[in-house]
Design an enzyme around this catalytic site. Structure first.
Site, mmCIF file in Angstrom:
data_model
loop_
_atom_site.group_PDB
_atom_site.id
_atom_site.type_symbol
_atom_site.label_atom_id
_atom_site.label_comp_id
_atom_site.label_asym_id
_atom_site.label_seq_id
_atom_site.Cartn_x
_atom_site.Cartn_y
_atom_site.Cartn_z
ATOM 1 N N GLU A 56 0.800 -1.238 0.000
ATOM 2 C CA GLU A 56 0.000 0.000 0.000
ATOM 3 C C GLU A 56 0.834 1.291 0.000
ATOM 4 O O GLU A 56 0.612 2.178 0.817
ATOM 5 C CB GLU A 56 -0.974 -0.002 1.188
ATOM 6 C CG GLU A 56 -1.913 -1.191 1.154
ATOM 7 C CD GLU A 56 -2.896 -1.246 2.314
ATOM 8 O OE1 GLU A 56 -2.854 -0.363 3.187
ATOM 9 O OE2 GLU A 56 -3.706 -2.186 2.351
ATOM 10 N N ASN A 62 2.102 -5.110 -3.186
ATOM 11 C CA ASN A 62 0.699 -5.443 -2.888
ATOM 12 C C ASN A 62 -0.100 -4.174 -2.576
ATOM 13 O O ASN A 62 0.364 -3.331 -1.799
ATOM 14 C CB ASN A 62 0.709 -6.372 -1.647
ATOM 15 C CG ASN A 62 -0.612 -7.073 -1.385
ATOM 16 O OD1 ASN A 62 -1.147 -7.746 -2.267
ATOM 17 N ND2 ASN A 62 -1.124 -6.926 -0.171
ATOM 18 N N HIS A 93 -10.275 -5.883 -2.427
ATOM 19 C CA HIS A 93 -11.349 -5.669 -1.449
ATOM 20 C C HIS A 93 -12.454 -4.929 -2.209
ATOM 21 O O HIS A 93 -12.420 -3.704 -2.336
ATOM 22 C CB HIS A 93 -10.846 -4.849 -0.258
ATOM 23 C CG HIS A 93 -9.826 -5.588 0.561
ATOM 24 N ND1 HIS A 93 -10.145 -6.741 1.258
ATOM 25 C CD2 HIS A 93 -8.512 -5.370 0.791
ATOM 26 C CE1 HIS A 93 -9.054 -7.185 1.894
ATOM 27 N NE2 HIS A 93 -8.053 -6.372 1.611
#
Ligand SMILES: *[C@@H]1O[C@H](CO)[C@@H](O)[C@H](O)[C@H]1NC(C)=O
Length: 403
Positions: A153, A194, A230
Site C-alpha cells: 500500500e 501489494n 477488497h
C-alpha cells in the site's frame, strides 16, 4: 452420477463430456494450471475447531496467509527485538496441512510499532532500521514463504506516493531498497508489491505498474503484483476491466495474484445482493484463470464470522463466500464456476448445444460427520451420515451440514 439418458445421448453422437469435476476451489484452480486457491487466517481463529477443520480442507484451500501476525508491529515490537511466535504458528499450520504460505507484509505504513512511526529518523538511520527488519524477518522465514508482500500500500488513490516515514525520510528509493534486502535474505521467495484498488484501470493501477518498473530500473528483483481486491457488490470491476489490468502487470514480466479478495455489501444482505456477489466473485476467478501469469487467488478469510469488514466499514459486511455459520453462500458456486470447476459441461456440435448436468457423486468415504461438518452437497464425496444427536440439513445445492 450422470443421468444415464444424457450419457447415452452423448455417446450416441460420439461425444463424451469431461466428467472429472473438481471438488473444491483449490482443486479447480490447480486443474486450470494455477498454483493455489487460498485464504487468510489469523491466530485467534485457530482455537475454533469447526473453523480450523475447514481451513485445513485442501480441496478448497491450498494456501494460507497470516492476516496480522507477520506485520511489523507483531514481528519487531521494539527495535531489534523480534517476536515470531504468531507468524510461526501460521507457518507451521501451512506445513502441517500441506498448504503454500503467502507471507505478509514487510514494509507498510500501517500497523507499525511506535518506535518506527514516531521515531526521529534520518535517511541513513531509517534505511538501516528498515533493512534490518526486512532482513531479519525474511531470514527467519527463509524457504517457507511461497511469496512475500515486500511493500504494501505505497500509493494514494490518485497514484501519488502515500505519506509514510519511509517516503518522508528515504524517498521512493525505499521501495527498491526493501526489495533488494528481501531478495538477499530469501532468494527463493517471490517478491510482491501489494495494494488495493489496483484491480481495474485508473491512476492507482498505472502507478502500481510504475512501481514494478521503478524496482526493475534499480536492477532489483520484483516477481509479482498482488491485487488485494477488497471489492464492493455491484461496483466490482467487470471481467474485462479485471483482465486488462491484470495484463498491464503481467506484460512487465512479473506474475500477479489476487491476494485479499472479499466483496462486501450493505447489510442486511438480500438474495439479489448475494446473487450479484456470486457473479462478482465469478468474474475475479475467471479473469485469473484466463491469464497464465495469474498464479492464484486468496480470499481475506473464508467466513463472515471472521471478516474484518464490519469493524472497518460500519453497516457493511457479508463479504466472504461462507456465512457466519460457516455455511457456503452463492458466492462459493460463483467462484467455482469462474475457476472452471462448475457442475455442468456443455458441448456444441453441428449447431446444437447439449448440456449434461452432473449430480452428487456417490460417497467415496464412509464414516460419520461430526456436528457442524459437511454431510452432502454437489460433488461431495465425504460422509453423509451425521453423528447421533444431529441431522444432515441441506443449506443449498452445494452444502449440507450436520446440525
Ligand atoms: C536516501 O538514501 C538512499 C541510499 O541509501 C538514496 O538512494 C536515496 O535517494 C536517499 N533519499 C533521499 C531523500 O535523499
Amino acid at each position: 452420477m450422470v443421468q444415464l439418458s444424457s450419457l447415452a445421448a452423448a455417446l450416441a453422437v460420439g461425444l463424451l463430456p469431461n466428467l472429472a469435476v473438481a471438488a473444491g476451489l483449490h482443486e479447480a484452480a490447480v486443474a486450470k494450471g494455477k498454483l493455489y486457491f487460498g485464504t487468510a487466517t489469523d491466530n485467534g481463529e485457530l482455537s475454533d475447531s469447526p473453523y480450523l477443520k475447514q481451513l485445513g480442507n485442501t480441496a478448497d484451500f491450498g494456501q494460507i496467509t497470516p492476516s496480522n501476525s507477520m506485520k511489523w508491529e507483531s514481528t519487531e515490537p521494539s527495535q531489534n527485538s523480534f517476536s515470531f511466535a504468531g507468524g510461526d504458528a501460521i507457518a507451521d499450520l501451512a506445513k502441517t496441512n500441506g498448504q503454500k504460505l503467502r507471507c505478509h507484509a514487510l514494509v507498510w505504513h500501517s500497523q507499525l510499532p511506535n518506535w518506527v512511526s514516531s521515531g526521529t529518523w534520518t535517511n541513513e538511520t531509517l534505511v538501516a532500521a528498515m533493512k534490518n527488519h526486512v532482513t531479519k524477518v525474511a531470514t527467519h522465514y527463509k524457504g517457507r514463504c511461497y511469496a512475500w508482500d515486500v511493500v504494501n500500500e505505497a500509493l494514494n488513490e490518485d497514484g501519488t506516493y502515500r505519506d509514510s516515514p519511509f517516503l518522508k525520510h528515504i524517498g521512493e528509493a525505499y521501495l527498491p531498497i526493501a526489495f533488494a534486502a528481501a531478495a538477499a535474505a530469501d532468494p527463493t521467495a517471490k517478491l510482491y508489491y501489494n495494494d488495493y484498488n489496483i484491480e481495474s484501470p485508473g491512476p492507482k493501477a498505472t502507478a502500481a505498474a510504475k512501481i514494478v518498473k521503478l524496482i526493475q530500473s534499480y536492477g532489483v528483483k520484483i516477481d509479482g503484483v498482488g491485487m488485494q481486491a477488497h471489492l464492493i457488490v455491484g461496483s466490482s470491476p467487470s471481467e474485462s476491466a479485471l483482465s486488462s489490468t491484470l495484463s498491464s502487470y503481467t506484460s512487465l514480466g512479473v506474475e500477479a495474484a489476487y491476494t485479499e479478495l472479499d466483496i462486501r455489501l450493505k447489510l442486511p444482505s438480500t438474495d439479489a445482493q448475494l446473487a450479484q456477489q456470486s457473479n462478482d466473485y465469478r468474474a475475479v476467478a475467471a479473469a485469473c484463470i484466463k491469464n497464465t501469469d495469474c498464479v492464484g487467488i486468496t480470499i481475506w478469510d473464508w467466513t463472515d464470522k471472521y471478516s474484518w469488514i464490519p469493524d472497518v466499514f460500519p453497516g457493511e459486511g457479508a463479504a466472504c463466500p461462507w456465512d457466519e455459520k460457516l455455511v457456503k453462500k452463492p458466492a462459493y458456486a460463483g467462484l467455482l464456476a469462474g475457476l472452471g470447476g462448475g457442475s455442468s459441461t456443455t458441448t456444441t456440435t453441428a449447431g446444437t448445444t447439449m448440456t449434461t448436468t452432473t449430480s452428487s457423486a456417490p460417497p467415496t468415504s464412509t464414516g460419520v460427520a461430526q456436528k457442524w461438518e459437511q454431510c452432502g452437497g454437489l460433488h461431495w464425496t465425504g460422509p453423509t451420515v451425521c453423528v447421533s444427536g444431529t441431522t444432515c440439513q441441506k443449506q443449498n445445492d452445494y452444502y449440507s451440514q450436520c446440525l
